[in-house]
Write an enzyme that holds these catalytic residues in place. Structure first.
Site, PDB file in Angstrom:
ATOM      1  N   HIS A 112       0.820  -1.225   0.000  1.00 56.42           N
ATOM      2  CA  HIS A 112       0.000   0.000   0.000  1.00 56.42           C
ATOM      3  C   HIS A 112       0.850   1.270   0.000  1.00 56.42           C
ATOM      4  O   HIS A 112       0.703   2.110  -0.903  1.00 56.42           O
ATOM      5  CB  HIS A 112      -0.967  -0.015   1.184  1.00 56.42           C
ATOM      6  CG  HIS A 112      -1.688   1.284   1.396  1.00 56.42           C
ATOM      7  ND1 HIS A 112      -2.548   1.832   0.466  1.00 56.42           N
ATOM      8  CD2 HIS A 112      -1.655   2.171   2.433  1.00 56.42           C
ATOM      9  CE1 HIS A 112      -3.019   2.977   0.914  1.00 56.42           C
ATOM     10  NE2 HIS A 112      -2.486   3.217   2.109  1.00 56.42           N
ATOM     11  N   GLU A 156       0.772   5.467  12.929  1.00 56.05           N
ATOM     12  CA  GLU A 156      -0.598   5.083  13.281  1.00 56.05           C
ATOM     13  C   GLU A 156      -0.730   3.588  13.566  1.00 56.05           C
ATOM     14  O   GLU A 156      -1.451   3.183  14.475  1.00 56.05           O
ATOM     15  CB  GLU A 156      -1.506   5.466  12.101  1.00 56.05           C
ATOM     16  CG  GLU A 156      -2.975   5.396  12.382  1.00 56.05           C
ATOM     17  CD  GLU A 156      -3.773   5.861  11.166  1.00 56.05           C
ATOM     18  OE1 GLU A 156      -4.771   5.207  10.870  1.00 56.05           O
ATOM     19  OE2 GLU A 156      -3.379   6.854  10.531  1.00 56.05           O
ATOM     20  N   ASP A 157       0.003   2.749  12.806  1.00 59.93           N
ATOM     21  CA  ASP A 157      -0.229   1.299  12.850  1.00 59.93           C
ATOM     22  C   ASP A 157       0.942   0.461  13.356  1.00 59.93           C
ATOM     23  O   ASP A 157       0.857  -0.765  13.360  1.00 59.93           O
ATOM     24  CB  ASP A 157      -0.613   0.799  11.443  1.00 59.93           C
ATOM     25  CG  ASP A 157      -1.916   1.410  10.957  1.00 59.93           C
ATOM     26  OD1 ASP A 157      -2.738   1.771  11.805  1.00 59.93           O
ATOM     27  OD2 ASP A 157      -2.094   1.532   9.731  1.00 59.93           O
ATOM     28  N   ASP A 195      -3.244   8.294  -1.174  1.00 57.07           N
ATOM     29  CA  ASP A 195      -3.634   7.229  -0.241  1.00 57.07           C
ATOM     30  C   ASP A 195      -5.072   6.791  -0.515  1.00 57.07           C
ATOM     31  O   ASP A 195      -5.379   5.600  -0.616  1.00 57.07           O
ATOM     32  CB  ASP A 195      -3.485   7.768   1.190  1.00 57.07           C
ATOM     33  CG  ASP A 195      -4.023   6.800   2.242  1.00 57.07           C
ATOM     34  OD1 ASP A 195      -3.650   5.622   2.209  1.00 57.07           O
ATOM     35  OD2 ASP A 195      -4.801   7.249   3.111  1.00 57.07           O
TER      36      ASP A 195
END
Length: 718
Positions: free
Chosen positions: A47, A75-76, A138
């Site tokens: 991604h 964030e992840d 994105d």
């Protein structure tokens, strides 16, 4: 795409140190996301790599591409923003932070969280436009892989894309991303219509292609005949979403849509654009009202082109777009084209400031909204609507959201022009303030410095959030001033009840001391708090008179017989500074009242005539030596003064009666009244009222302005 292909694409236009930075960002992202999978089952790193690839196609700078590779790590994954900053510097860290969602804060609902995420993104974007370019890339890749999500998620993402991201791509001029976002979103929101349009387009594809080739061959031959060499002439099929939108808005069937494709002519310079336009109009008959010159008047997203629709071969309408190569690049890539590297360096942010002036307002707006959802609704209304172009009387172009009215125009010129607006002329004719403006209108705002500012109805009339925010700001400021005025009156009244002189006790030093004791930042904050009942006037008076009461108690013990308190006597009238016993009279042209700034004019045989300082008759007076300083003996008076008011509003049954009742209920005598309505439905009421002082007048005006359908109230000077 692996890191080598990314490096190869980046190296085609970026310097080696930025290519190296992109490679290092890839390695950090690949390690951080290792073991994570997408919904499709692919490794998660696919991604951010796809997002970076989209940005490389737009030829973005290395910092943006590096940030896109890292946009999900904070964030992840366990990686922090501080680690990103340490390795890649503050610029990349700022871009990563701008696209990172707010997940650590608890919200009442999912909608509230989404709105706050969007607000954060827009505020970051207003500081650096590259934040939204990463976000658009994105979103584009997420839409390309939306099929792996459940139907409910597909619909929610598609709606959000159509509401926010596609219009934003349009506003930034990035048509390559805009069209794909819109078409993909439609596929999930209305698959039946999407595939029906695709099927119908495919059915006529061969026929249309033959028609287009015939037109292209004709144009190329004729362009060479007028010495326009190397022109690129091509056919451009309409996008599925634009066909769907036209069918829906115009209630047409597919076979009724004629301009399913357009011819695009790309030439070398502006001169050739207009020459090509002349050739097209000479060869085919232009359709009336279908020509638009976006070269002389570019769109807000920097788009420039000539658009015309002609009756082409076979008698069918044919749309033709004509632009230069530079204009075409901007049409495809918009603001991204201005960030792209040119001869080794990126265009500076400063050079884009004029093109993004509408963006800077976002920062101002967000401070006025505690509610992020309200912020987003206002943003959608203003930024993502179509636009109209109107002109000032001097010929300057002003761009406004579609359906704007003269109030929006007035506030776009300047907030004070809006606040003082009492009417408008459109194309030389006086029109109501709620008249919808059309492209090409010439608008003149009528103002008066004696206007009492916006009315509450203006918030319903104004269409742009820019104007509504300026009106809200005025009321916020005005309400504060009204509270300060009311608070000061209440404190003074409490002191008078105790037979004490307000001027003696309400000194700056005393008020400052009391405000500090009550923990107010400023004296005005404390007085305003009294005005809106946040604190009582008696509490303030007790503090102000504390020392005096103690001293008085000591005196009373020493001297039991005290003199009775003397009530203050308030003088009336006007005093000529330095001269006694002069006859004074009040001028009828400006009708000054206690509280107005005044000046005297020595007349021949009739004493001194009292005028307001800004009275037109005084301003125009040539003999300035006859002006003399005067002052009110007191602003408290039992005497009344006549004031002329002009009230404008929407004509309706009972409006005059309502205003008369409001004025009478405020214990104000009406000396004269007249009313009329013009053919545009605007009611004009002229009223003479008996006023004690300026504060009394302000209270009467405030009550009138709160009446439904009232646009403007102003004090009339003849």
């Amino acid at each position: 795409m692996d890191v080598n292909k990314l490096k190869e694409k980046a190296a085609s236009y970026l310097p080696p140190e930025q290519v190296e930075m992109i490679e290092q960002a890839y390695f950090m992202a690949e390690e951080a996301h290792r073991g994570q999978l997408r919904k499709s089952g692919d490794p998660y790193i696919t991604h951010p790599v796809a997002v970076a690839d989209i940005l490389l196609d737009l030829q973005m700078d290395g910092y943006t591409v590096a940030a896109s590779l890292l946009h999900d790590v904070v964030e992840d994954t366990p990686i922090t923003l501080e680690q990103v900053q340490t390795k890649f510097g503050p610029e990349v860290a700022m871009l990563v932070d701008g696209v990172t969602k707010l997940r650590r804060i608890k919200y009442k609902s999912k909608e509230e969280q989404q709105a706050e995420n969007h607000r954060k993104m827009f505020v970051a974007m207003a500081k650096d436009i590259r934040v939204i370019l990463i976000k658009l890339a994105d979103r584009l890749h997420n839409m390309r892989t939306l099929k792996y999500h459940p139907p409910e998620k597909q619909r929610q993402k598609a709606e959000e894309t159509l509401e926010i991201f596609a219009p934003l791509a349009h506003r930034l001029g990035i048509s390559t991303i805009k069209w794909e976002l819109e078409d993909t979103a439609l596929r999930y929101l209305n698959p039946q219509q999407y595939y029906r349009i695709v099927h119908l387009m495919n059915k006529k594809r061969t026929e249309r292609e033959a028609y287009i080739q015939e037109v292209i061959a004709t144009l190329k031959t004729q362009l060479k005949e007028i010495n326009i060499e190397n022109a690129d002439v091509s056919g451009r099929p309409k996008h599925i979403y634009s066909i769907y939108k036209k069918m829906k808005s115009q209630h047409k069937e597919f076979n009724e849509i004629y301009d399913l494709l357009a011819i695009r002519i790309i030439v070398n310079d502006v001169r050739e654009c207009y020459a090509a336009l002349g050739l097209v109009h000479t060869h085919w008959k232009p359709m009336p009202g279908r020509f638009k010159d976006y070269i002389a008047m570019p769109k807000s997203n920097m788009y420039q082109s000539l658009h015309t629709t002609v009756i082409g071969p076979n008698g069918e309408p044919l749309e033709v777009q004509i632009r230069t190569k530079e204009m075409h690049k901007t049409a495809e890539y918009g603001i991204a084209a201005h960030w792209a590297y040119k001869e080794g360096k990126v265009v500076s942010k400063e050079s884009l400031s004029d093109k993004l002036s509408w963006f800077r307002e976002i920062l101002d707006w967000q401070q006025d909204y505690g509610d992020a959802q309200e912020f987003m609704e206002n943003l959608k209304t203003d930024l993502f609507s179509d636009v109209v172009f109107v002109f000032t009387p001097k010929g300057d172009v002003v761009e406004l959201p579609a359906h704007s009215v003269p109030l929006d125009f007035a506030y776009r010129i300047h907030s004070e022009v809006g606040n003082r607006c009492i009417g408008a002329k459109i194309n030389g004719k006086i029109e109501p303030l709620d008249t919808e403006l059309k492209t090409g209108d010439i608008v003149e705002v009528l103002t008066s410095k004696h206007s009492y500012g916006p009315s509450k109805d203006w918030l319903k009339i104004a269409k742009s959030s820019h104007a509504r925010n300026k009106i809200r700001q005025w009321f916020k400021r005005e309400k504060r001033e009204e509270n300060i005025r009311r608070g000061r009156e209440e404190i003074e009244n409490e002191l008078r009840k105790l037979n004490l002189d307000p001027h003696r006790f309400m000194t700056d030093e005393a008020l400052l001391e009391v405000s500090t004791k009550y923990h107010f930042n400023q004296v005005d904050d404390m007085i305003a708090a009294v005005g809106y009942s946040g604190i009582s006037a008696l509490q303030i008076v007790n503090r102000l008179t504390e020392k005096f009461r103690k001293e008085q108690a000591i005196e009373e013990k020493a001297l039991p017989e005290t003199k009775p308190p003397v009530k203050k006597h308030f003088d009336q009238g006007v005093r000529v500074k330095g001269i006694d016993n002069l006859l004074v009279r009040f001028s009828r042209c400006c009708n000054p009242v206690p509280g107005d700034e005044i000046i005297g004019y020595i007349t021949r045989g009739r004493g001194v005539s009292i005028h307001q300082v800004d009275c037109p008759n005084i301003q125009d007076e040539q003999d300035k030596e006859r002006l003399i300083a005067v002052e009110w003996e007191s602003e408290e008076s039992n005497q009344t003064y006549h004031v002329d008011l002009e009230i404008r509003g929407s004509d309706r049954k009972g409006l005059l009666n309502e205003i008369l009742t409001i004025v009478t209920d405020s214990k104000t005598n009406i000396q004269a009244v007249s009313g009329r309505a013009d053919k545009n439905g605007t009611a004009v009421i002229e009223m003479t009222v008996a006023i004690y002082n300026k504060d009394h007048l302000q209270k009467v005006v405030d009550k009138i302005k709160r009446t439904k359908d009232i646009y403007a109230v102003r004090r009339v000077m003849s």
